[in-house]
Scaffold this motif. Structure first.
Motif, PDB file in Angstrom:
ATOM      1  N   HIS A  36      55.616  13.321  50.132  1.00 20.63           N
ATOM      2  CA  HIS A  36      56.549  13.636  50.940  1.00 20.63           C
ATOM      3  C   HIS A  36      56.447  14.042  52.423  1.00 20.63           C
ATOM      4  O   HIS A  36      57.063  13.868  53.312  1.00 20.63           O
ATOM      5  CB  HIS A  36      57.414  14.751  50.300  1.00 20.63           C
ATOM      6  CG  HIS A  36      57.847  14.537  48.873  1.00 20.63           C
ATOM      7  ND1 HIS A  36      58.127  15.298  47.895  1.00 20.63           N
ATOM      8  CD2 HIS A  36      58.559  13.267  48.563  1.00 20.63           C
ATOM      9  CE1 HIS A  36      58.475  14.630  46.872  1.00 20.63           C
ATOM     10  NE2 HIS A  36      58.604  13.386  47.115  1.00 20.63           N
ATOM     11  N   LEU A  37      55.212  14.790  52.497  1.00 18.52           N
ATOM     12  CA  LEU A  37      54.931  15.186  54.004  1.00 18.52           C
ATOM     13  C   LEU A  37      54.295  13.918  54.770  1.00 18.52           C
ATOM     14  O   LEU A  37      54.641  13.789  55.910  1.00 18.52           O
ATOM     15  CB  LEU A  37      53.531  16.249  53.715  1.00 18.52           C
ATOM     16  CG  LEU A  37      53.940  17.649  53.303  1.00 18.52           C
ATOM     17  CD1 LEU A  37      52.746  18.426  53.428  1.00 18.52           C
ATOM     18  CD2 LEU A  37      55.070  18.035  54.516  1.00 18.52           C
ATOM     19  N   GLY A  38      53.978  13.128  53.965  1.00 19.30           N
ATOM     20  CA  GLY A  38      53.480  11.612  54.771  1.00 19.30           C
ATOM     21  C   GLY A  38      54.911  11.062  55.102  1.00 19.30           C
ATOM     22  O   GLY A  38      54.709  10.307  56.168  1.00 19.30           O
ATOM     23  N   ILE A  39      55.954  10.894  54.174  1.00 12.77           N
ATOM     24  CA  ILE A  39      56.987  10.495  54.791  1.00 12.77           C
ATOM     25  C   ILE A  39      57.734  11.223  56.132  1.00 12.77           C
ATOM     26  O   ILE A  39      58.044  10.330  56.960  1.00 12.77           O
ATOM     27  CB  ILE A  39      58.291  10.343  53.679  1.00 12.77           C
ATOM     28  CG1 ILE A  39      57.603   9.562  52.490  1.00 12.77           C
ATOM     29  CG2 ILE A  39      59.616  10.109  54.099  1.00 12.77           C
ATOM     30  CD1 ILE A  39      58.531   9.535  51.245  1.00 12.77           C
ATOM     31  N   ALA A  40      57.699  12.459  56.005  1.00  8.21           N
ATOM     32  CA  ALA A  40      58.077  13.240  57.075  1.00  8.21           C
ATOM     33  C   ALA A  40      57.298  12.900  58.244  1.00  8.21           C
ATOM     34  O   ALA A  40      57.985  12.730  59.548  1.00  8.21           O
ATOM     35  CB  ALA A  40      58.154  14.709  56.763  1.00  8.21           C
TER      36      ALA A  40
END
Length: 307
Positions: free
Chosen positions: A40-44
């Motif tokens: 999720h942080l990678g997507i952000a």
């Protein structure tokens, strides 16, 4: 002597509103979410990075980012079950690449993102035809040649039928060893550089009317891709520790590109140090490789192509 490639025109501007390219970033993010290719942080972080790329006055930076991401994701999934069996995680479970995190995203893009800021400044506030503007553009291209070559060679080189050799000793080593090289991996790195050069040439030249310029740029980025892959191997073989399980003789790798902090192979008889010192993580090696390759590429361009 090499002026024919010096004054390439500015990259082609998009003929549609910028928000359209922003939608492409969100589309790639949704693809990553569905495929679980990123955390999720990678997507952000990828969305933030992608928006910076699309707000450059042309689509060249975003095209390089998209080309790198889409091909690397495809190669990561290629024969993933086989690659997972060739390494293991510190907990003893099978290895392989899981969802990439924010640190991995930034390690492979922060150098180009910084240069995009500078090039956008030159484009709008200084002079878009100023030679230094071209030099920054070459830096962006070289960064993607380096990270694309490193990722392709890592994901495909491990599938080589023969074991790699350690670049510092030229002796055979287990697959997945940091600093291990093979003819397949080196060939793939060369191809990755050519891939980035091909994308770039489509934005910088007319392939039908400026064939020599296109060929010269592709040759240049091919060399830079190979240079980046070799440099990554040297750094990985010396500054990044590779540890193998004694029983299985396969490499133990940390998830998310981090350092091996759960294992002290010098004191644990179940493990052995194959190469390197535990100084840098894989993410740090990737960042250092992309920064050095970018600097070298810009330096070579300055020496040979700038007046």
């Amino acid at each position: 002597m090499l002026d024919f490639i010096l004054n390439f025109p500015q990259p082609i501007k998009p003929s549609f509103p910028f928000y359209t390219s922003d939608l492409l970033v969100l589309g790639l993010a949704f693809k990553a979410y569905k495929s679980r290719g990123l955390t999720h942080l990678g997507i952000a972080s990828s969305v933030a990075t992608g928006l910076i790329h699309t707000h450059h006055p042309t689509l060249l930076p975003f095209s390089l980012l998209a080309g790198f991401y889409l091909t690397s994701s495809k190669f990561t999934k290629l024969k993933a079950d086989i690659k997972a069996s060739l390494t293991q995680h510190p907990n003893g479970e099978g290895g392989g690449e899981g969802p990439r995190n924010a640190t991995q995203v930034f390690a492979n893009s922060i150098v180009a993102t910084s240069l995009i800021f500078l090039h956008t400044h030159f484009y709008y506030f200084v002079d878009s035809s100023y030679p230094w503007s071209n030099l920054l553009l070459i830096g962006i291209i070289c960064q993607y040649a380096a990270v694309c070559a490193d990722t392709w060679s890592s994901e495909l080189g491990i599938l080589s039928k023969s074991n790699p050799i350690l670049i510092t000793t030229l002796k055979p080593c287990p697959k997945g060893t940091n600093g291990g090289v093979s003819p397949l991996g080196l060939g793939v790195a060369l191809g990755a550089g050519a891939f980035i050069g091909t994308i770039s040439s489509l934005f910088l030249y007319s392939p039908t009317q400026q064939f020599l310029q296109c060929g010269a740029l592709i040759a240049f980025t091919s060399v830079m891709g190979l240079f980046g892959s070799v440099l990554d191997s040297v750094l990985g073989a010396t500054l990044q520790q590779s540890v193998a399980s004694v029983d299985k003789n396969i490499i133990v790798e940390s998830e998310g590109g981090g350092k091996l902090t759960d294992i002290d192979a010098t004191k644990n008889p179940d493990y052995k140090v194959v190469s390197g010192y535990n100084i840098l993580s894989n993410n740090q090696v990737n960042l250092l490789t992309s920064a050095i390759t970018t600097a070298v590429g810009m330096g070579l361009w300055y020496l040979f192509f700038l007046p």
